[in-house]
Motif scaffolding. Structure first.
Motif, PDB file in Angstrom:
ATOM      1  N   ASN A 174      -0.282   2.131   8.492  1.00  0.00           N
ATOM      2  CA  ASN A 174       1.072   1.873   7.990  1.00  0.00           C
ATOM      3  C   ASN A 174       1.778   3.195   7.690  1.00  0.00           C
ATOM      4  O   ASN A 174       2.006   3.521   6.523  1.00  0.00           O
TER       5      ASN A 174
ATOM      6  N   LYS B 169       5.587  -6.901   5.459  1.00  0.00           N
ATOM      7  CA  LYS B 169       5.537  -5.462   5.555  1.00  0.00           C
ATOM      8  C   LYS B 169       4.665  -4.884   4.440  1.00  0.00           C
ATOM      9  O   LYS B 169       4.802  -5.253   3.289  1.00  0.00           O
ATOM     10  N   ARG B 170       3.751  -3.962   4.765  1.00  0.00           N
ATOM     11  CA  ARG B 170       2.853  -3.335   3.787  1.00  0.00           C
ATOM     12  C   ARG B 170       3.618  -2.249   3.064  1.00  0.00           C
ATOM     13  O   ARG B 170       4.238  -1.384   3.680  1.00  0.00           O
TER      14      ARG B 170
ATOM     15  N   ALA C 128       4.922   2.885   5.452  1.00  0.00           N
ATOM     16  CA  ALA C 128       4.803   2.197   4.170  1.00  0.00           C
ATOM     17  C   ALA C 128       4.982   3.112   2.954  1.00  0.00           C
ATOM     18  O   ALA C 128       5.596   2.692   1.978  1.00  0.00           O
TER      19      ALA C 128
ATOM     20  N   GLU D 112      -5.648   2.468   5.799  1.00  0.00           N
ATOM     21  CA  GLU D 112      -4.371   1.832   5.474  1.00  0.00           C
ATOM     22  C   GLU D 112      -3.215   2.806   5.647  1.00  0.00           C
ATOM     23  O   GLU D 112      -2.137   2.412   6.100  1.00  0.00           O
TER      24      GLU D 112
ATOM     25  N   GLY E 257       1.799  -6.199   9.450  1.00  0.00           N
ATOM     26  CA  GLY E 257       0.725  -6.794   8.674  1.00  0.00           C
ATOM     27  C   GLY E 257       0.621  -8.281   8.891  1.00  0.00           C
ATOM     28  O   GLY E 257       1.196  -8.854   9.812  1.00  0.00           O
TER      29      GLY E 257
END
Length: 169
Positions: free
Chosen positions: A162, A22-23, A165, A158, A17
């Motif tokens: 990710n 970090k997401r 995540a 998203e 990101g």
């Protein structure tokens, strides 16, 4: 000898990101997808009820008519099925005033819609402004359909960008 370095370091592009951060999400992928489905269903239901409510308000304040089901016609004494009747003086005696029912159902549905908004917003860890925009979808005609489509695509993007995540456990 020391090698000269640029004053601004290039940002890391390792998939973490912006600015190497970090997401992270507030839940697992299954929880997010469940919240997204719940939000989608309620966005369409609340948006449809809002349009019905707007039509009912136009009939009430524009033409002085309520939507009734059942009862007796106050003028003729005949049974009244389903349709519009005068608000003042009362056009139908007894029966169910569907205009008031639409108001009540939309109000409670909007409360559940707000719960679905909060659930998705908190799992995605979005800024507060997105929650406000989602909440406006239940009070501005047609907005819930557009907002739902936009945020649904954003959640999918998203999650795809990710994949690590939502791993919490």
């Amino acid at each position: 000898m020391i090698e000269p370095q640029p004053a601004i370091q290039p940002k890391s592009t390792n998939g973490t990101g912006a600015a190497g951060k970090k997401r992270r999400f507030g839940g697992t992928e299954a929880q997010i997808r469940s919240a997204l489905k719940f939000y989608k269903v309620l966005a369409y239901l609340t948006g449809s009820m809002l349009l019905l409510l707007c039509a009912e308000l136009v009939a009430r304040y524009g033409f002085g008519q309520y939507l009734f089901a059942g009862g007796t016609d106050a003028v003729t004494g005949q049974p009244f099925g389903l349709g519009f009747a005068d608000a003042e003086p009362a056009g139908v005696i007894g029966g169910v005033n569907l205009s008031v029912t639409v108001l009540i159902v939309h109000g409670w549905m909007y409360v559940v819609y707000l719960i679905s908004n909060f659930r998705l917003w908190s799992l995605m860890r979005w800024p507060f402004t997105k929650l406000v925009v989602m909440a406006l979808g239940g009070v501005v005609p047609f907005l819930s359909f557009f907002v739902e489509k936009k945020f649904h695509a954003e959640v999918e993007a998203e999650l795809a960008a990710n994949p690590q995540a939502p791993q919490r456990y």
